[in-house]
Design a protein around this motif. Structure first.
Motif, PDB file in Angstrom:
ATOM      1  N   ALA A   1       0.832  -1.207   0.000  1.00 52.87           N
ATOM      2  CA  ALA A   1       0.000   0.000   0.000  1.00 52.87           C
ATOM      3  C   ALA A   1       0.867   1.257   0.000  1.00 52.87           C
ATOM      4  CB  ALA A   1      -0.934  -0.018   1.205  1.00 52.87           C
ATOM      5  N   ALA A   2       1.946   1.246   0.792  1.00 53.95           N
ATOM      6  CA  ALA A   2       2.838   2.412   0.830  1.00 53.95           C
ATOM      7  C   ALA A   2       3.569   2.578  -0.503  1.00 53.95           C
ATOM      8  CB  ALA A   2       3.830   2.262   1.980  1.00 53.95           C
ATOM      9  N   MET A   3       4.042   1.475  -1.083  1.00 48.46           N
ATOM     10  CA  MET A   3       4.757   1.546  -2.356  1.00 48.46           C
ATOM     11  C   MET A   3       3.823   1.956  -3.489  1.00 48.46           C
ATOM     12  SD  MET A   3       7.648   1.394  -3.750  1.00 48.46           S
ATOM     13  CE  MET A   3       8.575   0.677  -2.389  1.00 48.46           C
ATOM     14  N   HIS A   4       2.536   1.606  -3.371  1.00 49.58           N
ATOM     15  CA  HIS A   4       1.550   1.987  -4.384  1.00 49.58           C
ATOM     16  C   HIS A   4       1.502   3.509  -4.540  1.00 49.58           C
ATOM     17  CE1 HIS A   4      -2.549   3.075  -5.668  1.00 49.58           C
ATOM     18  NE2 HIS A   4      -2.481   1.983  -6.435  1.00 49.58           N
ATOM     19  N   ASN A   5       1.504   4.210  -3.428  1.00 50.34           N
ATOM     20  CA  ASN A   5       1.482   5.681  -3.480  1.00 50.34           C
ATOM     21  C   ASN A   5       2.761   6.235  -4.122  1.00 50.34           C
ATOM     22  OD1 ASN A   5      -1.000   5.655  -2.188  1.00 50.34           O
ATOM     23  ND2 ASN A   5      -0.077   5.715  -0.145  1.00 50.34           N
ATOM     24  N   ASN A   6       3.896   5.597  -3.823  1.00 56.20           N
ATOM     25  CA  ASN A   6       5.159   6.050  -4.427  1.00 56.20           C
ATOM     26  C   ASN A   6       5.141   5.869  -5.941  1.00 56.20           C
ATOM     27  OD1 ASN A   6       6.093   6.678  -1.894  1.00 56.20           O
ATOM     28  ND2 ASN A   6       7.179   4.724  -1.617  1.00 56.20           N
ATOM     29  N   VAL A   7       4.564   4.748  -6.407  1.00 56.28           N
ATOM     30  CA  VAL A   7       4.505   4.493  -7.848  1.00 56.28           C
ATOM     31  C   VAL A   7       3.650   5.551  -8.539  1.00 56.28           C
ATOM     32  CG1 VAL A   7       3.658   2.883  -9.593  1.00 56.28           C
ATOM     33  CG2 VAL A   7       4.957   2.027  -7.639  1.00 56.28           C
ATOM     34  N   VAL A   8       2.468   5.834  -7.969  1.00 56.49           N
ATOM     35  CA  VAL A   8       1.574   6.831  -8.574  1.00 56.49           C
ATOM     36  C   VAL A   8       2.249   8.196  -8.637  1.00 56.49           C
ATOM     37  CG1 VAL A   8      -0.613   8.042  -8.294  1.00 56.49           C
ATOM     38  CG2 VAL A   8      -0.493   5.581  -7.876  1.00 56.49           C
ATOM     39  N   SER A   9       2.904   8.570  -7.543  1.00 57.42           N
ATOM     40  CA  SER A   9       3.579   9.882  -7.512  1.00 57.42           C
ATOM     41  C   SER A   9       4.716   9.937  -8.523  1.00 57.42           C
ATOM     42  CB  SER A   9       4.101  10.150  -6.103  1.00 57.42           C
ATOM     43  OG  SER A   9       4.798  11.368  -6.052  1.00 57.42           O
ATOM     44  N   GLY A  10       5.524   8.871  -8.615  1.00 54.26           N
ATOM     45  CA  GLY A  10       6.650   8.855  -9.552  1.00 54.26           C
ATOM     46  C   GLY A  10       6.191   8.893 -10.996  1.00 54.26           C
ATOM     47  N   VAL A  11       5.100   8.158 -11.305  1.00 56.78           N
ATOM     48  CA  VAL A  11       4.589   8.136 -12.677  1.00 56.78           C
ATOM     49  C   VAL A  11       4.058   9.510 -13.082  1.00 56.78           C
ATOM     50  CG1 VAL A  11       2.762   7.195 -14.132  1.00 56.78           C
ATOM     51  CG2 VAL A  11       4.125   5.668 -12.713  1.00 56.78           C
ATOM     52  N   GLU A  12       3.329  10.157 -12.196  1.00 56.60           N
ATOM     53  CA  GLU A  12       2.784  11.478 -12.519  1.00 56.60           C
ATOM     54  C   GLU A  12       3.904  12.494 -12.742  1.00 56.60           C
ATOM     55  OE1 GLU A  12       0.172  12.304  -9.308  1.00 56.60           O
ATOM     56  OE2 GLU A  12      -1.528  11.181 -10.166  1.00 56.60           O
ATOM     57  N   ASN A  13       4.942  12.441 -11.929  1.00 52.97           N
ATOM     58  CA  ASN A  13       6.077  13.360 -12.124  1.00 52.97           C
ATOM     59  C   ASN A  13       6.768  13.101 -13.458  1.00 52.97           C
ATOM     60  OD1 ASN A  13       5.604  14.577  -9.660  1.00 52.97           O
ATOM     61  ND2 ASN A  13       7.000  13.195  -8.542  1.00 52.97           N
ATOM     62  N   ALA A  14       6.947  11.818 -13.793  1.00 52.64           N
ATOM     63  CA  ALA A  14       7.604  11.486 -15.064  1.00 52.64           C
ATOM     64  C   ALA A  14       6.764  11.939 -16.256  1.00 52.64           C
ATOM     65  CB  ALA A  14       7.864   9.986 -15.131  1.00 52.64           C
ATOM     66  N   MET A  15       5.428  11.809 -16.138  1.00 46.28           N
ATOM     67  CA  MET A  15       4.548  12.225 -17.234  1.00 46.28           C
ATOM     68  C   MET A  15       4.608  13.732 -17.449  1.00 46.28           C
ATOM     69  SD  MET A  15       1.193   9.781 -16.645  1.00 46.28           S
ATOM     70  CE  MET A  15       0.323  10.522 -18.023  1.00 46.28           C
ATOM     71  N   ARG A  16       4.682  14.482 -16.375  1.00 45.65           N
ATOM     72  CA  ARG A  16       4.790  15.942 -16.525  1.00 45.65           C
ATOM     73  C   ARG A  16       6.103  16.322 -17.217  1.00 45.65           C
ATOM     74  NH1 ARG A  16       1.970  15.966 -11.466  1.00 45.65           N
ATOM     75  NH2 ARG A  16       3.950  15.793 -10.317  1.00 45.65           N
ATOM     76  N   ALA A  17       7.182  15.637 -16.846  1.00 37.48           N
ATOM     77  CA  ALA A  17       8.474  15.930 -17.482  1.00 37.48           C
ATOM     78  C   ALA A  17       8.447  15.571 -18.967  1.00 37.48           C
ATOM     79  CB  ALA A  17       9.586  15.171 -16.764  1.00 37.48           C
ATOM     80  N   MET A  18       7.813  14.430 -19.287  1.00 35.84           N
ATOM     81  CA  MET A  18       7.732  14.016 -20.693  1.00 35.84           C
ATOM     82  C   MET A  18       6.872  14.970 -21.507  1.00 35.84           C
ATOM     83  SD  MET A  18       7.410   9.893 -20.497  1.00 35.84           S
ATOM     84  CE  MET A  18       8.716   8.912 -19.787  1.00 35.84           C
ATOM     85  N   ARG A  19       5.819  15.485 -20.918  1.00 29.53           N
ATOM     86  CA  ARG A  19       4.957  16.408 -21.650  1.00 29.53           C
ATOM     87  C   ARG A  19       5.725  17.672 -22.028  1.00 29.53           C
ATOM     88  NH1 ARG A  19       1.836  15.968 -25.160  1.00 29.53           N
ATOM     89  NH2 ARG A  19       0.842  14.282 -23.959  1.00 29.53           N
ATOM     90  N   ILE A  20       6.600  18.121 -21.133  1.00 28.52           N
ATOM     91  CA  ILE A  20       7.427  19.305 -21.448  1.00 28.52           C
ATOM     92  C   ILE A  20       8.362  18.992 -22.619  1.00 28.52           C
ATOM     93  CG2 ILE A  20       9.238  20.808 -20.545  1.00 28.52           C
ATOM     94  CD1 ILE A  20       7.928  20.518 -17.775  1.00 28.52           C
TER      95      ILE A  20
END
Length: 465
Positions: free
Chosen positions: A93-112
């Motif tokens: 459950a704790a790692m699940h939150n880390n995955v979601v946060s990391g993916v969203e950050n990576a997507m924002r960087a890729m969009r730029i």
């Protein structure tokens, strides 16, 4: 200016920009699928079949997949309440939150990055405006085809990788065929259950009663005694709740007094011949209330205005003197041992019951059997017959000593005293044997110390005093 070279250069720039856009779009789509997969509740505790292709997100996904793989392996052999399994659920459950946060950050960087590359492609496209329309459309189609091919190839690769990981954690057992149910139960069969219940309901009580009867070594009522004894049972005496042992007195009408009167009346039917006046009272062992019954039965006869003699002939264990609070000396043993003594020397009159004379046993002699076989016993009984209307002899228990058999020839009737919940059944077999041999004649039986709440005791119209 060489238009051909410039066009070729612009085409090269646009192709490079297109390849960069294809790569970034592919990675962005993968990241978006990772996010959708992780957020879907149906995919809880399942491995993520994609790679984020990002240092931070990829590390989180790898750690998440390792925890899920470990849980799948442990879950195949452990229950949900297993502590190790619960600890893994907390970590996942704790790692699940880390995955979601990391993916969203990576997507924002890729969009730029995608926006920047698109700007470069747009600049190159402006320079390519002179290129014929058909060539531009063909290049756009090639560009989309490249994106789809790259994405499809990547997904196939990840599916194979995920299959290998799952194969390593596949449980040993598997469902061959799912369970199914019939329209009606095979067992239990209702009719068989009802039949067994009926049989058990009838046989079990009988079995319990039979076992109880086999294990019971004593009896509690006169009905139970009548089943095993060959002599008539003429009555029962309920438990004595009075402090005094002599309960039959003038004017007393308690239940126990009426029971003694009932036994007295039944005895009169046994003493029918002229001159029948000697009643020998005995029992099987000590403690059955023989002396208690003798004293109160003698008092009951005295209430009929008869002159009654109560004689203590249990010379081994005398009880009458103590029970009636009389002097223990001199007694019957002194009379039998000393020829010069008379009845008047040993008689004691009852102060509570008129007409009742008591002859206590006296001192315990060293030779009781020989003393009871002496000729003085004949003379003693003859004198009692001459002076009294009724003679009640308190003798010794027959299962312990033979003294009673020596006195049986002087008696006209024998009253055998038993005690409820005390006298053993096998002793009644001994009494049956004694009667069959003719050692005791005209025997009747009374049950002493019965429970007035469960017995058929005589008590209607009479209260306890």
């Amino acid at each position: 200016i060489d238009v051909g070279l410039q066009t070729k250069s612009n085409i090269g720039k646009q192709e490079a920009a297109d390849r960069a856009v294809v790569n970034l779009e592919t990675r962005y789509q993968i990241m978006n699928m990772v996010k959708d997969f992780v957020r879907n509740p149906a995919n809880k505790n399942q491995m993520i079949p994609f790679d984020a292709d990002s240092t931070s997100a990829s590390a989180s996904i790898k750690a998440y997949n390792e925890l899920v793989a470990e849980r799948i392996k442990l879950g195949s052999s452990a229950k949900d309440n297993n502590q190790a399994l619960q600890a893994l659920d907390t970590q996942i459950a704790a790692m699940h939150n880390n995955v979601v946060s990391g993916v969203e950050n990576a997507m924002r960087a890729m969009r730029i990055q995608i926006n920047q590359v698109n700007q470069m492609s747009a600049n190159a496209g402006s320079a390519m405006s002179a290129i014929p329309t058909e060539e531009r459309e063909a290049r756009a189609l090639y560009r989309q085809q490249g994106i789809q091919n790259t994405l499809y190839t990547f997904l196939l690769q990840k599916r194979e990788e995920n299959a290998l990981v799952l194969a390593a954690t596949t449980p040993k057992g598997k469902i061959v065929d799912h369970a199914y149910a019939q329209s009606h139960p095979i067992k239990p069969k209702p009719m068989m259950v009802l039949f067994l219940a009926l049989v058990m309901g009838l046989l079990l009580p009988l079995l319990l009663l039979s076992v109880k009867k086999l294990l019971t070594t004593k009896f509690s009522t006169q009905d139970e005694l009548a089943e095993i004894i060959q002599a008539p049972v003429i009555g029962e005496i309920c438990h004595n709740r009075h402090k005094s042992q002599l309960v039959v007195k003038p004017g007393k009408t308690s239940s126990i007094v009426e029971l003694f009167r009932l036994v007295r009346n039944n005895l009169q039917f046994l003493l029918t011949n002229d001159g029948d006046k000697v009643l020998l009272v005995t029992s099987s062992v000590s403690g059955e209330g023989k002396s208690f019954v003798s004293a109160n039965l003698a008092a009951s006869f005295a209430l009929l205005d008869k002159k009654v003699a109560l004689v203590g002939m249990d010379i081994r264990s005398p009880r009458l003197a103590e029970m009636l609070e009389l002097q223990s000396l001199p007694g019957v043993t002194a009379y039998l041992a000393k020829p010069g003594m008379n009845l008047s020397d040993i008689v004691q009159s009852s102060a509570e019951v008129s007409g009742l004379d008591v002859f206590v046993a006296g001192a315990v002699p060293p030779n009781p059997s020989e003393l009871l076989l002496s000729s003085r016993v004949n003379d003693f009984i003859d004198q009692l017959r001459a002076h009294y209307d009724m003679i009640v002899i308190d003798s010794a228990p027959i299962a312990m000593v033979s003294d009673t058999f020596s006195l049986a020839k002087f008696s006209d009737a024998v009253l055998f005293v038993t005690r409820a919940n005390y006298t053993k059944r096998n002793l009644m077999n001994y009494l049956n044997t004694v009667m069959s041999r003719g050692q005791l004649k005209n025997v009747s039986v009374v049950v002493n110390d019965t429970n007035p709440n469960v017995s058929t005791g005589y008590g209607y119209g009479y209260g306890e005093e």
